[in-house]
Scaffold this active site. Structure first.
Site, short mmCIF file in Angstrom:
data_model
loop_
_atom_site.label_atom_id
_atom_site.label_comp_id
_atom_site.label_asym_id
_atom_site.label_seq_id
_atom_site.Cartn_x
_atom_site.Cartn_y
_atom_site.Cartn_z
CE LYS A 155 -3.97 2.13 0.66
NZ LYS A 155 -3.60 3.00 -0.49
CE LYS A 175 4.99 7.42 -1.64
NZ LYS A 175 4.38 7.76 -0.35
N1 GLU Z 1 0.99 8.99 0.08
C1 GLU Z 1 0.54 8.91 1.45
C2 GLU Z 1 1.70 8.55 2.35
O1 GLU Z 1 2.85 8.73 2.02
C3 GLU Z 1 -0.68 8.01 1.61
C4 GLU Z 1 -0.52 6.58 1.22
C5 GLU Z 1 -1.82 5.81 1.19
O2 GLU Z 1 -2.84 6.38 1.51
O3 GLU Z 1 -1.78 4.63 0.84
O4 GLU Z 1 1.51 8.16 3.47
#
Ligand code: GLU
Length: 420
Positions: free
Chosen positions: A76, A112
């Protein structure tokens, strides 16, 4: 491992993250084999995305998707659109996502994505074609029970909407759980848009209690006026805190009597740019060293370094961005008694509500704004106190404590699965 630091140079975000993960695993009693597994993503995909530009030419963009570890569950994490995206940065960001998911105890490993591009210089249709092209390029590797993207730097709910539409077309069925951070009309969750800022606010409240600081009297500086920084300035100023400095990618605005946040929010563009409208500006670096009670770096990595750490004039730093403070700077600030609420804790509100969004998508049953807010508060407050308690018990700084909590579940799950 012990990163070797040349004078005047600091290790990359990936090297320093690996270094702290190594220390955290050591404190938890894991072998170097576990570190070998967790020091890099288990999967890293590089894609080339051809996009027809508005002028008829084709531009080919490079994109990445990193999956750090899927022992706990699907991976995620967000997708960033930025000209400075690199493979190493995406890898480090996927490691951080594992830590964040562990800290707030949501059943994911870290992932990511990133595309090297500058959406500030692209039209809406070009951004849409790029977003859809990215999904086509990574579609084999992602999915509601494989790897679930979300917004990050310079991506938003509209981009998530195009991405979920593309994915559902490829799969030929509606798949809202493929991505989070969607508009509410497409299965997004209440409270997701403001989740990162809300999580940061909760950490600020808890840190202020620890330092016996009255938030109503507090002077706050926020570096960055994107999703996290702008919502945070709004929430905190509504609570009575005085926001004396903000910045965007170009410059900073500072007024020791407090800025008119409502006016600035009204003037900012969708990428968080606002300083271009003003002449009385200072630089981002000048802003970071101005005197305040709470400093919130909410922009990009490597902002507080060994070069400026001894000039920081705040008693609390709450890291809303990923990796804003280097390892060397963390040491200097700890010696000076500055309380740092580390990024993997402070910015965990986003993924927490993303998890709630995914649960609601899987259930097909949606929660009210109040239910989401209550569940978020409970997770972040709990995580904050676990970090403080672990730091106290193990006599380590809050960052190492957060890493210990963050990596534990993934290490344990990898061991139970017999991988190590
Ligand atoms: N991009 C956000 C982070 O770095 C959210 C990631 C997400 O919601 O999966 O935490």
């Amino acid at each position: 491992m012990g990163a070797i630091v040349e004078k005047g140079k600091e290790p990359s975000v990936l090297t320093s993250t690996q270094d702290i993960i190594h220390q955290a695993l050591g404190k938890l009693g894991y072998s170097d084999e576990m570190f070998e597994l967790l020091k890099e993503p288990i999967r890293m995909l590089t894609v080339r995305i051809p996009v027809r530009m508005d002028d008829g030419t084709v531009k080919v963009f490079t994109g990445y998707r990193a999956q750090h570890n899927d022992a706990v569950g699907p991976t995620k994490g967000g997708v960033r659109f930025h000209p400075e995206v690199t493979e190493d940065e995406v890898k480090a960001l996927s490691l951080w996502m594992t830590l964040k998911c562990g800290i707030v105890n949501v059943p994911y490993g870290g992932g990511k994505g990133g595309i090297v591009c500058d959406p500030r210089n692209m039209s809406f249709p070009e951004i849409e074609r790029l977003s859809r092209g990215y999904v086509r390029a990574i579609s084999q590797l992602v999915g509601p029970s494989k790897d679930i993207p979300a917004p990050d730097v310079f991506t938003n709910s509209q981009i998530m909407a195009w991405m979920v539409d593309e994915y559902s077309r490829i799969r030929e069925f509606d798949s809202p759980g493929f991505i989070t951070g969607k508009p509410v009309a497409l299965g997004g969750s209440h409270g997701r848009e403001t989740a990162t800022a809300t999580g940061v606010t909760i950490c600020i409240e808890e840190a202020a209690k620890l330092k016996q600081l009255d938030l109503q009297q507090a002077k706050v500086i926020i570096q960055g006026f994107g999703n996290a920084g702008s919502y945070l300035s709004k929430i905190l100023s509504e609570r009575g805190a005085k926001i004396i400095g903000i910045s965007d990618a170009y410059a900073a605005l500072y007024d020791e009597n407090g800025l008119d946040i409502e006016y600035l929010l009204d003037k900012r563009d969708s990428f968080g740019t606002v300083t271009t409208l003003f002449t009385n500006k200072i630089t981002n670096q000048e802003l970071l060293t101005k005197k305040c009670d709470i400093l919130v770096p909410a922009a990009i990595a490597n902002q507080i370094t060994s070069e400026n750490a001894d000039k920081i004039n705040a008693s609390i730093i709450v890291e809303a961005a990923n990796g804003p403070t280097t390892t060397e700077a963390t040491k200097i600030l700890a010696e000076r008694g500055v309380l740092i609420v580390p990024d993997v804790l402070a910015s965990s509100g986003g993924v927490t509500v993303s998890y709630f969004e995914w649960v609601q998508n899987n259930l097909g049953y949606y929660w009210s704004e109040e239910e989401v807010a209550e569940k978020l508060r409970s997770k972040v407050v709990d995580a904050f106190h676990q970090v403080v308690e672990t730091a106290r018990r193990h006599k380590v700084d809050p960052r190492l404590a957060a890493y210990m909590i963050g990596v534990r579940k993934t290490a344990e799950a990898s061991r139970f699965r017999g991988w190590i």
